[in-house]
Write an enzyme that holds these catalytic residues in place. Structure first.
Site, PDB file in Angstrom:
ATOM      1  N   GLU A  24     -25.065  -7.814 -25.494  1.00  0.00           N
ATOM      2  CA  GLU A  24     -24.114  -8.021 -24.395  1.00  0.00           C
ATOM      3  C   GLU A  24     -24.815  -8.303 -23.072  1.00  0.00           C
ATOM      4  O   GLU A  24     -24.260  -8.980 -22.205  1.00  0.00           O
ATOM      5  CB  GLU A  24     -23.179  -6.814 -24.255  1.00  0.00           C
ATOM      6  CG  GLU A  24     -22.182  -6.641 -25.400  1.00  0.00           C
ATOM      7  CD  GLU A  24     -22.727  -5.842 -26.562  1.00  0.00           C
ATOM      8  OE1 GLU A  24     -23.958  -5.585 -26.597  1.00  0.00           O
ATOM      9  OE2 GLU A  24     -21.943  -5.480 -27.454  1.00  0.00           O
TER      10      GLU A  24
ATOM     11  N   MET B 232     -47.221  -8.995 -12.445  1.00  0.00           N
ATOM     12  CA  MET B 232     -46.981  -8.579 -11.059  1.00  0.00           C
ATOM     13  C   MET B 232     -47.382  -7.115 -10.852  1.00  0.00           C
ATOM     14  O   MET B 232     -47.981  -6.770  -9.834  1.00  0.00           O
ATOM     15  CB  MET B 232     -45.508  -8.794 -10.691  1.00  0.00           C
ATOM     16  CG  MET B 232     -45.226  -8.627  -9.215  1.00  0.00           C
ATOM     17  SD  MET B 232     -46.186  -9.749  -8.183  1.00  0.00           S
ATOM     18  CE  MET B 232     -44.992 -11.056  -7.890  1.00  0.00           C
TER      19      MET B 232
END
Lengths: 565, 177
Positions: free
Chosen positions: A54, A480
């Site tokens: 979902e 990162m």
């Protein structure tokens, strides 16, 4: 008005069609089955895309909305189905993306009883929705659905969640539909105060060093032409926030780049030198401003914004124009005197040259036997797309490289998770973007970390054959975080090393054409092959492992403390 | 910026779930609500929240902005104490025998301008309306005698200056977007 007696579930479908939705993303389950039964009946009119999770449905609906400007729709069942949507909803909320999310709920008589797959999704989603509502009676469906679409798309757009109990889906109602155009307590567009526009115009006309920062407000109000006209008439250098990207063509003379943590050197440095800072549809996020105590203190700040709660929230303004941006800029334009600020504009060029020498040249053409860089991969995609692709980026270093180096000719071409920074966003968002804009090339740029957060959506691509191009920039790190560990945590790479699977084999397992590039010499041809492909295509590029994104403003530092290395 | 007591008044539609949205705005900023009262207002079908917080003016402006943004909120205002007429109400339940045995209690009731709401064989109930300090003072005086139950309401308040909600609603009806 004529009415017909139909089930609540059919009413949901008819409401979607009345609102012009012909494409929805979702995943069936017990509490939403009556709606799915109707979807089966209406499949020639309303196309349902079966995602694999979902969260993918919510992100796909977001990608659709961002690329088209329409409302994205997703459907899930109760309990885990509904909670799986939440990340996408939160992402849409902070990035002002219009979504209507429909969730099934247990029958009204079971509410509050901890029934099978019951969760309080209204309670859970309240902080991350623009509005939500639980429908417990079939007759409420048309009015609430109409309100949902109106709220999602108007004013500052956002996600709306409608939770529908199973009894309301089964019960019948006399159906008639009237679009919502007004809610007593909700005023999406503030009334434009023309005096404020005049005040702003006077300040702009007197400015010696004016500087524009534009955000997604330009895109949402479709004010791209007005923005261009304004900067050209007044000769004002303009920079963009990550969500304002692509509202102004990259190669426009007055486009001076990106502001914020990994933005360009000039716009960040000169934020603290301009005399008038004109903020257009942006909200002074902390990633943009750095330390507020030192942010643009010398400047008169003019804030053009639709959301009153954003004015003076972070940065104190001299003049605030509360309005839809297109209306405000249309009013402003005739009051602006023709001007050019050549010397001031040259300041940006001088700063760009410094950045070019210190950062950009090396990134786009690495020397000293270094591996492939992320920047040169993006540059290669620019070469083969001519700046006409929709670039969908995930979250991390590759996202910053994508935003910094992609070339854009047209608006609504940059789809990324800005405010929430949601890893796993890009693969499903690219599916949504491509389905919304089948006429355009859609390229998803994803890191090896983010790719694995919603990798199952390769299954959706396999089933729907949606021809998206997927590029994984693989540095075998959570890049990162690793960069921050290197710079601020003494190189202690705690849990950022990724031991990755054979991505190409996985893509091929989903019957998606795949190719892996490890050498610079292969890159051009591989990207060409990908862009020429009529089908979905997966390209893995092995990039330099420990490359950093510069410039960089460390957290809490001033924008003018931006580091070039 | 120094902390002050602010009374936030919110006029809203009377809808389920709005309290949750409004309280969430305080929760996100880690601001404790000192007192909360929700009731009907002077306008039919319009509810009014009175929320008391101790914070800075910058925060209260910010919060009121976020509250006004909620779809069902018609308008929100904030005031400092000097700008409003406000009071709280408290009930004290005390053992009946004390009313006769301790003459001092009757003096306390008289002097504090509170009233006896009910008297039964076992207990009597005093109601006191006024500022928080007056209620606290009465509480302190009665405490030595033994208080069986004590409860205090949230602050209710009206502003000295008009809060022109009816006019606003009229305007909204005229200026439909």
């Amino acid at each position: 008005m004529e009415t017909t007696k139909i089930s609540g579930a059919e009413a949901v479908i008819r409401c979607l069609l009345e609102e012009g939705a012909d494409l929805v993303y979702g995943y069936p389950g017990g509490a939403i089955m009556p709606v799915y039964d109707e979807l089966y009946k209406f499949q020639d009119k309303l196309h349902h895309v079966l995602v694999r999770h979902e969260q993918g449905a919510a992100h796909a609906a977001q990608g659709f909305a961002r690329a088209t400007g329409k409302v994205g729709v997703c459907i899930a069942t109760s309990g885990p189905g509904a909670t799986n949507l939440v990340t996408g909803i939160a992402d849409a909320q902070i990035d002002s993306t219009p979504l209507v999310c429909i969730t099934g709920q247990v029958g009204k008589h079971l509410l509050g009883s901890d029934a099978f797959q019951e969760t309080d999704i209204i309670g859970i989603s309240t902080p991350v929705t623009k509005w939500n509502y639980q429908i417990t009676e079939a007759h409420e469906i048309p009015e609430i659905m109409a309100k949902a679409f109106y709220i999602a798309r108007s004013g500052r757009p956002g996600p709306v969640l409608i939770d529908i109990t199973k009894n309301a889906q089964f019960d019948t109602l006399d159906f008639s539909y009237k679009k919502c155009t007004d809610i007593r307590s909700y005023h999406p567009k503030p009334i434009l105060n023309k005096d404020k526009v005049k005040e702003a115009a006077e300040i702009i006309n007197k400015a010696k060093k004016p500087f524009i920062i534009f955000g997604q407000g330009i895109v949402l109000s479709q004010a791209e032409e007005q923005l261009k006209a304004l900067i050209e008439k007044a000769g004002i250098p303009a920079a963009w926030t990550i969500l304002g990207l692509s509202a102004l063509p990259t190669d426009h003379e007055l486009n001076v780049g990106m502001v914020g943590m990994h933005g360009n050197y000039g716009p960040n440095m000169l934020t603290n030198e301009c005399d008038v800072l004109i903020a257009l549809g942006m909200r002074f996020d902390d990633r943009v401003t750095g330390n507020l105590q030192t942010y643009a203190k010398q400047a008169k700040v003019l804030h053009f914004e639709i959301d009153a709660a954003e004015v003076d929230k972070n940065v104190k303004t001299e003049v605030a124009v509360l309005a839809d941006l297109k209306d405000a800029l249309t009013e402003l334009l005739p009051l602006i005197e023709k001007n050019s600020h050549t010397e001031w504009h040259n300041e940006f060029k001088r700063h760009y040259d410094i950045e070019l020498d210190a950062v950009i040249n090396e990134e786009l053409a690495p020397t000293n036997g270094k591996g492939i860089s992320m920047g040169e991969t993006i540059e290669m995609i620019n070469k083969h797309s001519n700046g006409d692709a929709i670039m969908v980026s995930d979250v991390g270093q590759h996202q910053m490289f994508t935003c910094r180096y992609s070339k854009f000719n047209t608006t609504k071409s940059n789809v990324t998770s800005g405010g929430l920074g949601t890893m796993g966003f890009a693969l499903p968002a690219a599916i949504g973007a491509k389905m919304g804009r089948p006429d355009r090339e859609v390229v998803a740029i994803i890191g090896d970390g983010g790719f694995q957060m919603n990798i199952q959506e390769l299954g959706t691509i396999n089933q729907t054959k949606v021809p998206v191009k997927i590029v994984v920039l693989n540095n075998e790190f959570l890049g990162m975080v690793r960069q921050w560990q290197e710079l601020f945590f003494d190189n202690r790479y705690a849990s950022t090393v990724m031991v990755n699977p054979n991505f190409c084999a996985i893509a091929e397992g989903y019957y998606i054409k795949a190719r892996k590039v490890t050498k610079r010499e292969e890159l051009d041809e591989a990207v060409a092959e990908m862009m020429a492909s009529k089908d979905a295509y997966f390209l893995e590029v092995m990039v330099e492992k420990e490359n950093n994104v510069f410039p960089m403003i460390p957290t809490g530092a001033s924008v003018s403390d931006i580091r070039l290395r | 910026m120094e902390n002050k007591t602010f009374t936030i008044s919110v006029y809203s539609e009377n809808n389920v779930g709005l309290l949750n949205r409004i309280s969430g705005i305080f929760l996100k900023r880690h601001i404790n609500i000192l007192s909360l009262n929700v009731s009907e207002s002077e306008i039919e079908n319009v509810s009014r929240f009175i929320i008391v917080v101790d914070t800075t003016e910058k925060w209260v402006q910010n919060i009121v902005g976020q509250i006004e943004k909620q779809i069902e909120v018609i308008k929100a205002f904030y005031h400092v104490d000097d700008e409003t007429i406000f009071l709280e109400n408290a009930l004290f339940k005390i053992e009946s025998g004390l009313l006769f045995d301790e003459r001092q209690i009757q003096n306390i009731i008289k002097e504090s301008n509170s009233e006896i709401v009910t008297v039964s064989r076992k207990f009597f109930v005093i109601s006191k309306s006024g500022r928080r300090s007056e209620i606290t003072e009465l509480h302190a005086k009665l405490k030595p005698f033994g208080i069986m139950q004590f409860v205090r309401s949230g602050r209710i308040s009206v502003s000295k200056e008009p809060m022109e909600i009816s006019t606003l609603l009229q305007e909204l009806n005229i200026n439909k977007y």
